[in-house]
Write a protein that holds these residues in place. Sequence first.
Motif, PDB file in Angstrom:
ATOM      1  N   ALA A 171       0.856  -1.144  -0.088  1.00  0.00           N
ATOM      2  CA  ALA A 171      -0.140  -0.137   0.099  1.00  0.00           C
ATOM      3  C   ALA A 171       0.831   1.317  -0.136  1.00  0.00           C
ATOM      4  O   ALA A 171       0.389   2.343  -0.742  1.00  0.00           O
ATOM      5  CB  ALA A 171      -1.047  -0.130   1.199  1.00  0.00           C
ATOM      6  N   VAL A 172       2.086   1.275   0.883  1.00  0.00           N
ATOM      7  CA  VAL A 172       2.766   2.179   0.850  1.00  0.00           C
ATOM      8  C   VAL A 172       3.378   2.825  -0.421  1.00  0.00           C
ATOM      9  O   VAL A 172       3.674   3.868  -0.983  1.00  0.00           O
ATOM     10  CB  VAL A 172       3.844   2.325   1.845  1.00  0.00           C
ATOM     11  CG1 VAL A 172       4.941   3.280   1.901  1.00  0.00           C
ATOM     12  CG2 VAL A 172       3.234   2.386   3.218  1.00  0.00           C
ATOM     13  N   LEU A 173       3.961   1.543  -1.063  1.00  0.00           N
ATOM     14  CA  LEU A 173       4.578   1.574  -2.479  1.00  0.00           C
ATOM     15  C   LEU A 173       3.626   1.893  -3.773  1.00  0.00           C
ATOM     16  O   LEU A 173       4.023   2.705  -4.386  1.00  0.00           O
ATOM     17  CB  LEU A 173       5.436   0.339  -2.912  1.00  0.00           C
ATOM     18  CG  LEU A 173       6.634   0.058  -1.999  1.00  0.00           C
ATOM     19  CD1 LEU A 173       7.053  -1.432  -2.070  1.00  0.00           C
ATOM     20  CD2 LEU A 173       7.787   0.876  -2.136  1.00  0.00           C
ATOM     21  N   ARG A 174       2.513   1.588  -3.469  1.00  0.00           N
ATOM     22  CA  ARG A 174       1.588   1.946  -4.487  1.00  0.00           C
ATOM     23  C   ARG A 174       1.195   3.665  -4.386  1.00  0.00           C
ATOM     24  O   ARG A 174       0.865   3.991  -5.378  1.00  0.00           O
ATOM     25  CB  ARG A 174       0.109   1.448  -4.101  1.00  0.00           C
ATOM     26  CG  ARG A 174      -0.912   1.715  -5.092  1.00  0.00           C
ATOM     27  CD  ARG A 174      -2.281   0.816  -4.873  1.00  0.00           C
ATOM     28  NE  ARG A 174      -2.171  -0.676  -4.653  1.00  0.00           N
ATOM     29  CZ  ARG A 174      -2.483  -1.278  -5.520  1.00  0.00           C
ATOM     30  NH1 ARG A 174      -2.768  -0.932  -6.944  1.00  0.00           N
ATOM     31  NH2 ARG A 174      -2.172  -2.839  -5.600  1.00  0.00           N
ATOM     32  N   GLY A 175       1.401   3.918  -3.041  1.00  0.00           N
ATOM     33  CA  GLY A 175       1.163   5.588  -2.807  1.00  0.00           C
ATOM     34  C   GLY A 175       2.163   6.317  -3.647  1.00  0.00           C
ATOM     35  O   GLY A 175       1.881   7.526  -3.804  1.00  0.00           O
ATOM     36  N   ALA A 176       3.239   5.814  -4.173  1.00  0.00           N
ATOM     37  CA  ALA A 176       4.307   6.526  -4.882  1.00  0.00           C
ATOM     38  C   ALA A 176       3.761   6.864  -6.067  1.00  0.00           C
ATOM     39  O   ALA A 176       4.272   7.990  -6.653  1.00  0.00           O
ATOM     40  CB  ALA A 176       5.495   5.784  -5.108  1.00  0.00           C
ATOM     41  N   ARG A 177       2.753   6.349  -6.730  1.00  0.00           N
ATOM     42  CA  ARG A 177       2.184   6.868  -7.900  1.00  0.00           C
ATOM     43  C   ARG A 177       1.416   8.021  -7.815  1.00  0.00           C
ATOM     44  O   ARG A 177       1.078   8.856  -8.850  1.00  0.00           O
ATOM     45  CB  ARG A 177       1.382   5.499  -8.535  1.00  0.00           C
ATOM     46  CG  ARG A 177       1.855   4.241  -8.603  1.00  0.00           C
ATOM     47  CD  ARG A 177       1.071   3.194  -9.202  1.00  0.00           C
ATOM     48  NE  ARG A 177       1.021   3.424 -10.716  1.00  0.00           N
ATOM     49  CZ  ARG A 177      -0.057   3.692 -11.300  1.00  0.00           C
ATOM     50  NH1 ARG A 177      -1.408   3.723 -10.701  1.00  0.00           N
ATOM     51  NH2 ARG A 177      -0.376   3.824 -12.714  1.00  0.00           N
ATOM     52  N   GLU A 178       0.886   8.015  -6.627  1.00  0.00           N
ATOM     53  CA  GLU A 178       0.199   9.638  -6.306  1.00  0.00           C
ATOM     54  C   GLU A 178       1.128  10.484  -5.783  1.00  0.00           C
ATOM     55  O   GLU A 178       0.511  11.479  -5.113  1.00  0.00           O
ATOM     56  CB  GLU A 178      -1.093   9.126  -5.633  1.00  0.00           C
ATOM     57  CG  GLU A 178      -2.108   8.417  -6.173  1.00  0.00           C
ATOM     58  CD  GLU A 178      -1.963   6.932  -6.391  1.00  0.00           C
ATOM     59  OE1 GLU A 178      -1.503   6.438  -5.364  1.00  0.00           O
ATOM     60  OE2 GLU A 178      -2.363   6.595  -7.340  1.00  0.00           O
ATOM     61  N   ASP A 179       2.290  10.372  -5.574  1.00  0.00           N
ATOM     62  CA  ASP A 179       3.442  11.231  -5.065  1.00  0.00           C
ATOM     63  C   ASP A 179       3.082  11.247  -3.625  1.00  0.00           C
ATOM     64  O   ASP A 179       3.479  12.277  -3.026  1.00  0.00           O
ATOM     65  CB  ASP A 179       3.229  12.612  -5.767  1.00  0.00           C
ATOM     66  CG  ASP A 179       3.507  12.562  -7.199  1.00  0.00           C
ATOM     67  OD1 ASP A 179       4.558  11.879  -7.474  1.00  0.00           O
ATOM     68  OD2 ASP A 179       2.897  13.146  -8.172  1.00  0.00           O
ATOM     69  N   ARG A 180       2.518  10.313  -3.006  1.00  0.00           N
ATOM     70  CA  ARG A 180       2.583  10.268  -1.495  1.00  0.00           C
ATOM     71  C   ARG A 180       4.020   9.684  -0.988  1.00  0.00           C
ATOM     72  O   ARG A 180       4.586   8.889  -1.994  1.00  0.00           O
ATOM     73  CB  ARG A 180       1.598   9.497  -0.950  1.00  0.00           C
ATOM     74  CG  ARG A 180       0.079   9.823  -1.263  1.00  0.00           C
ATOM     75  CD  ARG A 180      -0.843   9.265  -0.384  1.00  0.00           C
ATOM     76  NE  ARG A 180      -1.204   7.698  -0.762  1.00  0.00           N
ATOM     77  CZ  ARG A 180      -1.815   7.421  -1.623  1.00  0.00           C
ATOM     78  NH1 ARG A 180      -2.595   8.148  -2.188  1.00  0.00           N
ATOM     79  NH2 ARG A 180      -2.093   6.091  -1.588  1.00  0.00           N
ATOM     80  N   PRO A 181       4.456  10.176  -0.069  1.00  0.00           N
ATOM     81  CA  PRO A 181       5.667   9.882   0.620  1.00  0.00           C
ATOM     82  C   PRO A 181       5.932   8.406   0.580  1.00  0.00           C
ATOM     83  O   PRO A 181       5.225   7.658   1.240  1.00  0.00           O
ATOM     84  CB  PRO A 181       5.941  10.455   2.064  1.00  0.00           C
ATOM     85  CG  PRO A 181       4.589  10.785   2.321  1.00  0.00           C
ATOM     86  CD  PRO A 181       3.747  11.138   1.074  1.00  0.00           C
TER      87      PRO A 181
END
Length: 210
Positions: free
Chosen positions: A49-59
């Motif tokens: 989930a955290v790595l998926r957030g990289a696509r939305e520029d989340r840290p």
Amino acid sequence: MSDTRTREPGEVFGPRMTLFADMLSVGLATAAACLPLVTAPAALSTACAVLRGAREDRPVTAGRYLALLRRRLRSGDLVAGAVALAGALLFAADLALAGAGLPGAPLFAVAAAGIGGCAALVALRACARPESLDDWPAALRAAARDTARDVGGSGLVLLAVATAALCAWMLVPLAFLVPGPLALALTAVDVRCAASMLKEPVGKAGSPGG
């Protein structure tokens, strides 16, 4: 005029994999969170989930990972971990019995390995599903469908697991780093699978006579 943050063709997360260091830090945090064993599914799911957030520029940081994991360790996540641990122990016991020279042991060992491999594949793909954050049964159902439909992606997952196991076997300290690359591989496969599923209706609608 090109933006340096624009993803290049074929890239899933970011330009030139700039999150590599963050992925390793998340991998270390995941390895530590997996030590109680029953927390392993929630730990790997949170990493995805955290790595998926990289696509939305989340840290993508260990701090964000730990903050999300603290909210994840509910009874459902622990039950999922207990079921996974029980399944792994049962699989190991079955293989041990097969190796004891019982009648039909070779055929039983092959069947047990096939069933165990399929179950592990579905479980790993379930960890990458967004539904795993709050609904494990839904994640498992979706992962089972993805496993059957996306044979190429399932092969990539098996290759990622084999690579992680080989790295850990060759150099034991790498075992604390492999959860990061493994979670990244699982997430990338799930993202590409979801994208291909979204394109299917478009292709059918654009076909002659559609």
